[in-house]
Design an enzyme around this catalytic site. Structure first.
Site, short mmCIF file in Angstrom:
data_model
loop_
_atom_site.label_atom_id
_atom_site.label_comp_id
_atom_site.label_asym_id
_atom_site.label_seq_id
_atom_site.Cartn_x
_atom_site.Cartn_y
_atom_site.Cartn_z
CE1 TYR A 94 -8.04 -5.36 -2.45
CE2 TYR A 94 -6.95 -4.46 -0.61
CZ TYR A 94 -7.65 -4.24 -1.52
OH TYR A 94 -8.16 -2.99 -1.72
CB CYS A 95 -5.28 -9.46 -6.81
SG CYS A 95 -5.45 -11.08 -6.83
CG PHE A 96 -11.92 -9.74 -7.92
CD1 PHE A 96 -12.53 -8.85 -7.44
CD2 PHE A 96 -12.44 -10.90 -8.48
CE1 PHE A 96 -13.97 -8.87 -7.35
CE2 PHE A 96 -13.71 -10.92 -8.46
CZ PHE A 96 -14.43 -9.80 -7.79
CE1 TYR A 123 -13.38 -4.42 -2.96
CE2 TYR A 123 -14.50 -5.79 -4.35
CZ TYR A 123 -14.50 -4.79 -3.69
OH TYR A 123 -15.72 -3.76 -3.74
#
Length: 369
Positions: A94-96, A123
């Site tokens: 995952y990223c933001f 996130y």
């Protein structure tokens, strides 16, 4: 992965391994306990791309990102992701927000022959889910608090129960001026995330009443989530009792024996440095309550502490520390807790020593099940 609560619940209930591809500075501000930071871009690279985005737009920023993370740099990062994926084939990345960065990492992994899922929403969505989870647990799980004088072993009660949240354990702090550990406290977001995951697991196990230690809003540098703290202000209490002698012995173990052991573990090859750090911790903790003790009382307890430290360093005997502990309880902690108990008397539903308290709380838990 679809962006819904069932998916997130499964991730956290099963401690699914996660690759966090955000920059290190983002990760350090808050992450999930089962995650590892293997960033697409390092902090300086991310900063440059962000500046380009503001000045020239997304297309130029993406082009700069590819130029910064290309060639050998790209190959090294792909290798790191592949190594983690090999060790954790059941994980996610995952990223933001679940956007460009995680999509790009997913694409590069696919080009290397590996299909690896990403968390849609990233996130931000998972963090929102955990905040909502903890708020719901606070509102729906009828908290009951363990209170008592300093040194009665409230944490021992908490850790003995299956339906408890260990606030001090998650904050890595014992909640008093002497409460810090040799290791640092977590970031505020990490503290909240771990509490939320604990609450999620309790609710999944069918817990309908959560036991917590009676705490102030701040535990060291960590703040209790507001919804939880507000519910705690109205919750019933059990009052833990123990003899003065036992309390002194327990505090001696916590603040002297165990703390020196913590500093020794951090300095395994330098006993002198370990004792020096321990000494600084102990004297500094007393110094922090100088104003509340008053000058004369502080001087008296400080002298007892310094004498005890000299004796401990010379012979290893910790018995002399009982002097300042007894004085601290008698003249500082006990008057505060006696006042608090009077203010909370109407909320006390049971009182007794440790075995009785644990037995009563377990009986309440069984009745709630």
């Amino acid at each position: 992965m679809r962006d819904n609560t069932d998916d997130f619940r499964s991730l956290f209930l099963n401690d699914v391994p996660l690759i966090d591809v955000r920059a290190p500075v983002e990760y350090s501000k808050g992450a999930f306990p089962q995650s590892v930071n293997l960033p697409l871009m390092q902090d300086v690279e991310r900063q440059k791309v962000g500046t380009m985005y503001k000045q020239q737009g997304q297309e130029a920023a993406i082009a700069l990102g590819h130029s910064l993370v290309g060639g050998k740099v790209k190959a090294a990062r792909v290798d790191a992701w592949l190594e983690h994926v090999k060790a954790h084939p059941d994980g996610y990345l995952y990223c933001f927000r679940g956007g460009l960065r995680s999509q790009l990492v997913q694409q590069w992994l696919a080009e290397a022959g590996v299909q690896y899922p990403r968390v849609v929403g990233g996130y931000k969505a998972m963090r929102r889910f955990l905040i909502d989870t903890l708020d719901a647990a606070a509102l729906e799980c009828s908290p009951i608090l363990v209170a008592g004088m300093t040194g009665t072993g409230k944490t021992e009660v908490i850790t003995a129960l299956e339906n408890s949240l260990d606030l001090e354990g998650r904050a890595n702090h014992r909640g008093s001026s002497f409460g810090r550990h040799a290791t640092p406290q977590p970031a505020q977001i990490d503290f909240e995330n771990r509490l939320a995951i604990d609450a999620l697991k309790l609710r999944a196990a069918g817990v309908t009443q959560i036991v917590l230690e009676d705490e102030g809003r701040i535990v060291g540098s960590c703040s209790l989530p507001l919804t939880l703290y507000r519910q705690m202000q109205e919750a019933p209490l059990v009052w833990l009792e123990d003899s003065f002698e036992n309390r002194v012995t327990r505090i001696l173990g916590d603040y002297v024996v165990d703390m020196l052991a913590e500093y020794s573990a951090q300095n395994p090859d330098d006993a002198e440095a370990a004792f020096s750090a321990f000494e600084t911790y102990l004297l500094g903790s007393l110094q922090r309550i100088y104003k509340r003790l008053g000058g004369d009382r502080y001087s008296e307890l400080n002298a007892l502490m310094e004498t005890a430290l000299v004796e401990q360093k010379r012979t290893g005997d910790v018995h002399a520390h009982r002097g300042w502990i007894e004085g601290l309880l008698t003249h500082y902690y006990d008057p505060m807790y006696i006042y608090q108990r009077e203010n909370k008397r109407a909320r006390v539903v049971f009182s007794g020593e440790q075995a009785a308290i644990i037995g009563w709380l377990r009986d309440q838990h069984q009745r709630q099940a």
